[in-house]
Design a protein around this motif. Structure first.
Motif, short mmCIF file in Angstrom:
data_model
loop_
_atom_site.label_atom_id
_atom_site.label_comp_id
_atom_site.label_asym_id
_atom_site.label_seq_id
_atom_site.Cartn_x
_atom_site.Cartn_y
_atom_site.Cartn_z
N SER A 99 -12.85 -2.32 -5.04
CA SER A 99 -11.97 -1.71 -6.04
C SER A 99 -10.67 -1.16 -5.47
CB SER A 99 -12.72 -0.58 -6.74
OG SER A 99 -12.94 0.48 -5.82
N ALA A 100 -10.47 -1.34 -4.15
CA ALA A 100 -9.28 -0.76 -3.51
C ALA A 100 -7.99 -1.33 -4.13
CB ALA A 100 -9.31 -1.03 -2.01
N LYS A 101 -7.00 -0.45 -4.31
CA LYS A 101 -5.69 -0.92 -4.74
C LYS A 101 -5.03 -1.71 -3.62
CE LYS A 101 -4.54 2.92 -7.83
NZ LYS A 101 -3.78 4.18 -7.88
N LYS A 102 -4.42 -2.83 -4.00
CA LYS A 102 -3.85 -3.73 -3.00
C LYS A 102 -2.84 -3.02 -2.09
CE LYS A 102 -1.04 -7.95 -2.68
NZ LYS A 102 -0.27 -8.95 -3.46
N GLU A 103 -1.84 -2.36 -2.69
CA GLU A 103 -0.77 -1.79 -1.87
C GLU A 103 -1.30 -0.66 -0.98
OE1 GLU A 103 -0.50 -2.40 -5.10
OE2 GLU A 103 0.68 -4.24 -4.75
N MET A 104 -2.15 0.20 -1.58
CA MET A 104 -2.68 1.32 -0.79
C MET A 104 -3.51 0.81 0.39
SD MET A 104 -5.29 4.42 -1.75
CE MET A 104 -4.43 5.15 -3.11
N ALA A 105 -4.35 -0.17 0.14
CA ALA A 105 -5.24 -0.68 1.19
C ALA A 105 -4.42 -1.29 2.33
CB ALA A 105 -6.20 -1.71 0.61
N ILE A 106 -3.42 -2.10 1.98
CA ILE A 106 -2.60 -2.74 3.02
C ILE A 106 -1.84 -1.67 3.80
CG2 ILE A 106 -0.61 -4.27 3.42
CD1 ILE A 106 -1.66 -6.00 1.08
N SER A 107 -1.30 -0.72 3.07
CA SER A 107 -0.52 0.34 3.72
C SER A 107 -1.39 1.14 4.71
CB SER A 107 0.04 1.25 2.61
OG SER A 107 0.32 2.52 3.09
N ILE A 108 -2.61 1.48 4.30
CA ILE A 108 -3.49 2.26 5.19
C ILE A 108 -3.93 1.41 6.38
CG2 ILE A 108 -5.82 3.28 5.34
CD1 ILE A 108 -5.33 4.47 2.55
N ALA A 109 -4.31 0.16 6.12
CA ALA A 109 -4.76 -0.70 7.22
C ALA A 109 -3.65 -0.91 8.24
CB ALA A 109 -5.25 -2.04 6.67
N VAL A 110 -2.44 -1.17 7.76
CA VAL A 110 -1.32 -1.41 8.67
C VAL A 110 -0.99 -0.14 9.45
CG1 VAL A 110 1.16 -1.93 8.79
CG2 VAL A 110 -0.35 -3.35 7.37
N ASP A 111 -0.99 1.00 8.77
CA ASP A 111 -0.71 2.26 9.46
C ASP A 111 -1.76 2.55 10.53
OD1 ASP A 111 0.82 5.01 9.37
OD2 ASP A 111 -1.32 5.53 9.38
N SER A 142 -17.05 11.59 13.75
CA SER A 142 -16.36 12.89 13.80
C SER A 142 -15.51 13.09 12.55
CB SER A 142 -15.49 12.98 15.05
OG SER A 142 -14.15 12.65 14.80
N SER A 143 -14.88 12.00 12.06
CA SER A 143 -13.93 12.13 10.96
C SER A 143 -14.03 10.90 10.08
CB SER A 143 -12.50 12.26 11.50
OG SER A 143 -12.44 13.28 12.48
N ILE A 144 -14.25 11.11 8.78
CA ILE A 144 -14.48 9.99 7.88
C ILE A 144 -13.55 10.12 6.69
CG2 ILE A 144 -16.22 8.67 6.65
CD1 ILE A 144 -18.25 10.29 8.33
N TYR A 145 -12.71 9.11 6.51
CA TYR A 145 -11.60 9.17 5.56
C TYR A 145 -11.86 8.39 4.29
CZ TYR A 145 -8.99 11.03 9.49
OH TYR A 145 -8.58 11.81 10.53
N HIS A 146 -11.39 8.92 3.19
CA HIS A 146 -11.34 8.17 1.94
C HIS A 146 -9.86 8.08 1.53
CE1 HIS A 146 -11.96 8.23 -2.72
NE2 HIS A 146 -11.73 7.00 -2.27
N ASN A 147 -9.39 6.85 1.42
CA ASN A 147 -8.00 6.60 1.01
C ASN A 147 -6.97 7.32 1.89
OD1 ASN A 147 -9.01 4.96 -0.94
ND2 ASN A 147 -8.54 6.29 -2.68
N ALA A 148 -7.23 7.29 3.18
CA ALA A 148 -6.25 7.82 4.16
C ALA A 148 -6.47 7.10 5.48
CB ALA A 148 -6.42 9.33 4.33
N SER A 149 -5.43 7.10 6.29
CA SER A 149 -5.46 6.40 7.58
C SER A 149 -6.26 7.19 8.61
CB SER A 149 -4.02 6.22 8.06
OG SER A 149 -3.98 5.86 9.41
#
Lengths: 419, 419
Positions: A234-246, A360-367
């Motif tokens: 269900s990930a939004k395309k732009e957000m997912a690409i942006s986070i993965a690239v970052d 140690s650190s687990i993110y939702h919708n963040a890099s």
């Protein structure tokens, strides 16, 4: 007594004195240390030139030479780092938890310094100053075992810090440089249980493994990060690409950079090509599974080893998974419990990922790139712990302290016999 | 895969499932385990008879045989111990610290279980039940490596606890007994970094040293206590004698019992004979320095070794010191950072002693015997830590947990490039 044992013994004695210092005494010492680093700029840079010249002769890579090289700007930055520690709250100045038993015995759980902290690290002279400052602020002595490639720089920097300590009437032996020429000193430090309270290795996997294997002194493992970004269906395309690239490209050489991107199979069919193009545009080499390879000609085949590799470079392993359970299983198998991220619009999937993954650190919708003491608001960090004992994640000043129970009675005895 | 690795892998998988259990699910399992220990009384006592018979044949001392022997009363006490854990607060059910960055990124610092805890201990079957119960309540799996002298008892007890777990639908592999016949299993456990999260040795100095030397897995050192009672010049005679006698004689075989009593020289001249008489009356053998020997014929001469010895028996080293500084120096030299006490009417001296001594628990006008999870109000303890990493002093349920950062964003990236 060996040279290292002598240094450790002096550090322990100094730490006992420092444990009784006030916050402002410690801050004034940090100020003086910061000043001396600038005062001695010329000497420090000359010493550093020697190390850089020797490094070139030894054929160190440009990357390593850059980490080793000092400049007036870098010294300014180190000096400001010491001054910034003055602004941070004293981790020992916290109100102790106190309780009174029915029989009147008062128990107080007080924060106290760890004591003597040994740092074992590679050719980054900034760690010398960072670590000494952090240890001091938390009331500890620092035993610094850097790399032989940086020995002249470290001697000059430690000399400056000792001068600062002396100027404020604190023992110079609070900051001790361990001879890096002798490889056996790492093992020696590791055997000084009772004298050295903790060893913190900072560097590559080989260094950390060596310290772990050779130490009966407690170790805090830091920094190995085979981090994942999982893009759920269900990930939004732009957000997912942006986070993965970052996560992959913002700074590939650090431990919180992503090394593997896991993509939901359906999402990959719809958006995988765009993700691949975005990564390639940033100069990232891609190793993909079959589904990914089918999407683009520039994807090389990922081997089993790729899933386990911390590249620390612009290379990424890109795989597909049928569902969140498969993503969790993959991360459990290959992750190093550092930083993991899920990108999803589905709260249940996010919760499952964050609850079931042990890291140690687990993110939702963040890099994953936010796993850092400064980003978390701790002001500074001595490393990022990937072990569960003591503390996990970015280690701030509080992680350089321990507790001690102080108990006050008026003749309390346990048996029924006396008084 | 070796047998131990298999057990550890199963425990890890089970701990991942348990990490998601609710407090009441865990409590119901403790209840069922407590019930099974009683239901299987006959089988457990029969198994224990085998161990005791073998122990007699091997020539175990009466003291060790007593620690090994079970009875209906001791099983009741173990079962009640498990039930008592139900009443304690769940250490994972604490409100996590949560903060939000200016950019809206939410960071939560959550309590989570350690995961897999390995206990290495001697021939005390009660540790088998205590440790399994404590680990479970804090959400962990337990790998139990007891002594071969207690193998039948431990098998029967673990069998009962597994039956209890199964009855409540939890994995039996949460409690795993490691074969004690193979000495190499201790080393094996110590090398399972990533699979075993912590090793806690409980037993004598030799056992602890072996575990420390053989482990890259983090260790919590427990229980070696060369504890001191220092009687300062201003100490009240009755209070000082009462505390010294209690600390030495209330239960000499445990780690928080005093092993050395240091007496101010002037106090010794006035009251030393009364102190000696009181100790002798309780059957304590005294090893004294010259000043003490002069006071009584029944005092033997203390050797240098006596100051460093944890007798765990009705023997005490009795020495004189000129002042508090000398007492502090003595404790720093010979203490094991477990429990130390000062008896004094002088608040400044008390504060100096409590501030300058580095130990888990430091008493003013109270006996060292209070260093204990139950006495401190923790309800239960898995041991008393004498190391500074992770936690010091009596370890309650909280010490069997760690932290994890759970971070939630809405597309947060670190670099300036994306989104």
């Amino acid at each position: 007594m060996t040279e290292v044992k002598q240094l450790a013994q002096e550090a322990k004695t100094a730490s006992q004195a420092l444990g009784l210092s006030t916050t402002s005494e410690k801050n004034e010492a940090l100020q003086a240390m910061a000043r001396e680093v600038i005062n001695r700029e010329k000497d420090i840079l000359a010493a550093n030139d020697k190390d850089v010249a020797a490094g070139k002769q030894k054929g160190l890579s440009d990357y390593l030479l850059d980490r080793l090289r000092l400049s007036p700007e870098r010294l300014q930055s180190m000096s400001k780092g010491l001054q910034a520690l003055m602004e941070l709250p004293d981790p020992l100045a916290v109100e102790p938890e106190t309780w009174t038993r029915q029989d009147g015995l008062v128990i107080e759980n007080r924060r106290v310094p760890l004591g003597v902290i040994a740092m074992v690290y590679e050719a980054r002279p900034n760690v010398t100053v960072d670590a000494a400052g952090l240890c001091l602020k938390a009331g500890n002595a620092a035993l610094l075992r850097g790399s032989s490639s940086a020995v002249h720089s470290n001697e000059a920097l430690v000399g400056a810090m000792k001068a600062g300590l002396k100027a404020r009437g604190l023992p110079e032996t609070l900051v001790q440089l361990v001879n890096p020429e002798n490889r056996d000193t790492v093992r020696e430090l590791g055997q000084m249980r009772g004298l050295v309270d903790v060893i913190i290795p900072r560097g590559g996997a080989g260094l950390i493994q060596t310290v772990l294997e050779q130490s009966s002194v407690p170790v805090i493992e830091t920094g190995i990060g085979n981090c994942h970004v999982y893009i759920e269906a269900s990930a939004k395309k732009e957000m997912a690409i942006s986070i993965a690239v970052d996560a992959k490209t913002d700074r590939p050489s650090v431990c919180n950079a992503a090394e593997t991107i896991l993509v939901d199979e359906q999402w990959a069919t719809a958006n995988g090509s765009a993700l691949i193009e975005a990564l390639l545009a940033e100069g990232v080499a891609i190793r993909g599974d079959e589904n990914i390879q089918r999407l683009h000609d520039d994807v090389k085949q990922a081997s089993e080893e790729d899933w386990a590799t911390e590249y620390l470079a612009p290379v990424v392993a890109l795989g597909t998974v049928p569902d969140t359970e498969a993503a969790i299983a993959h991360v459990r198998q290959f992750g190093t419990t550092h930083s993991e991220a899920i990108v999803t619009e589905n709260e249940d999937k996010a919760r499952a990922f964050q609850n079931q993954i042990d890291a140690s650190s687990i993110y939702h919708n963040a890099s994953t790139r936010f796993t850092d003491g400064a980003e978390f608001g701790f002001g500074a960090e001595i490393g990022i712990s990937t072990q569960k004992l003591h503390a996990r994640g970015p280690l701030g000043l509080g992680a350089l302290t321990t507790n001690k129970y102080v108990i006050s009675g008026h003749g309390h005895v346990k048996g029924g016999t006396a008084q």
